[in-house]
Design a protein around this motif. Structure first.
Motif, mmCIF file in Angstrom:
data_model
loop_
_atom_site.group_PDB
_atom_site.id
_atom_site.type_symbol
_atom_site.label_atom_id
_atom_site.label_comp_id
_atom_site.label_asym_id
_atom_site.label_seq_id
_atom_site.Cartn_x
_atom_site.Cartn_y
_atom_site.Cartn_z
ATOM 1 N N PRO A 38 0.788 -1.242 0.000
ATOM 2 C CA PRO A 38 0.000 0.000 0.000
ATOM 3 C C PRO A 38 0.817 1.288 0.000
ATOM 4 O O PRO A 38 0.461 2.224 -0.730
ATOM 5 C CB PRO A 38 -0.862 -0.133 1.256
ATOM 6 N N PRO A 39 1.919 1.397 0.753
ATOM 7 C CA PRO A 39 2.679 2.655 0.668
ATOM 8 C C PRO A 39 3.247 2.913 -0.734
ATOM 9 O O PRO A 39 3.273 4.056 -1.194
ATOM 10 C CB PRO A 39 3.801 2.480 1.697
ATOM 11 N N THR A 40 3.665 1.859 -1.410
ATOM 12 C CA THR A 40 4.190 2.021 -2.768
ATOM 13 C C THR A 40 3.069 2.373 -3.732
ATOM 14 O O THR A 40 3.231 3.241 -4.593
ATOM 15 C CB THR A 40 4.920 0.739 -3.218
ATOM 16 N N GLN A 41 1.913 1.719 -3.573
ATOM 17 C CA GLN A 41 0.753 2.069 -4.397
ATOM 18 C C GLN A 41 0.414 3.553 -4.224
ATOM 19 O O GLN A 41 0.173 4.258 -5.202
ATOM 20 C CB GLN A 41 -0.466 1.230 -4.003
ATOM 21 N N ALA A 42 0.393 3.998 -2.982
ATOM 22 C CA ALA A 42 0.065 5.396 -2.700
ATOM 23 C C ALA A 42 1.087 6.341 -3.322
ATOM 24 O O ALA A 42 0.716 7.388 -3.872
ATOM 25 C CB ALA A 42 -0.030 5.625 -1.196
ATOM 26 N N ARG A 43 2.346 5.985 -3.254
ATOM 27 C CA ARG A 43 3.393 6.838 -3.825
ATOM 28 C C ARG A 43 3.226 6.962 -5.339
ATOM 29 O O ARG A 43 3.296 8.058 -5.903
ATOM 30 C CB ARG A 43 4.770 6.277 -3.461
#
Length: 183
Positions: free
Chosen positions: A32-37
């Motif tokens: 999720p953090p990479t998706q958000a980035r």
């Protein structure tokens, strides 16, 4: 490369590109953090564009209608990109979606009579019902009031479907958002 050597994409092709990006961001094994980035990188130019036009409309005293095409294109890009994201969204992805939803709602406030802006905002909100869950309801009363207040024969079905989806998805919790717009 030379931009003049490559003609600009057709608007429909641009939306297909955003749909593909949304699918790649949302359906891969990214955390999720990479998706958000990645989503932030894709949508931030559109958020900034909506915010800049909204500020320009407020400062100039214009209703934002002269920028309706740019506003509706930015809102559509966000709505189409979100189609590929899992629902409900992770908190990290939801933060990006809240930012784009807030900007789209500001765009609607700047150009409330613009049919393309109204239609694209409704399209985005349909998707955000799935992605953001009940947290979406808090900011909706002024948006729904703007949609219902300017509703005409051309968009009554779209606005009505949005109101119905809100009630179906959230039941009694939607009463404060929907009720205020209708009364």
């Amino acid at each position: 490369t030379n931009p003049s050597a490559h003609p600009p994409l057709d608007p429909d092709d641009t939306l297909y590109l955003f749909e593909t990006l949304g699918i790649l961001i949302g359906q891969t094994s990214l955390d999720p953090p990479t998706q958000a980035r990645y989503l932030h990188a894709v949508l931030t130019p559109h958020i900034r564009n909506m915010e800049a036009i909204t500020v320009l409309a407020a400062v100039s005293g214009l209703d934002g209608g002269e920028h309706a095409d740019a506003l509706s294109a930015a809102i559509a890009a966000a709505a189409i990109a979100s189609k590929g994201l899992p629902a409900p969204s992770s908190p990290e992805v939801a933060a990006v979606l809240v930012a784009v939803t807030n900007s789209a709602c500001g765009a609607l406030a700047a150009a409330p009579a613009s049919a393309p802006v109204r239609s694209r905002t409704v399209m985005l909100l349909h998707r955000m019902i799935q992605c953001l869950g009940p947290s979406l309801l808090d900011g909706l009363p002024p948006v729904l009031s703007a949609l219902v207040g300017r509703c005409d024969a051309d968009d009554v079905a779209e606005v009505g479907q949005l109101l119905f989806q809100l009630c179906a998805a959230y039941g009694d919790a939607a009463a404060h958002a929907v009720g205020g717009a209708l009364l």
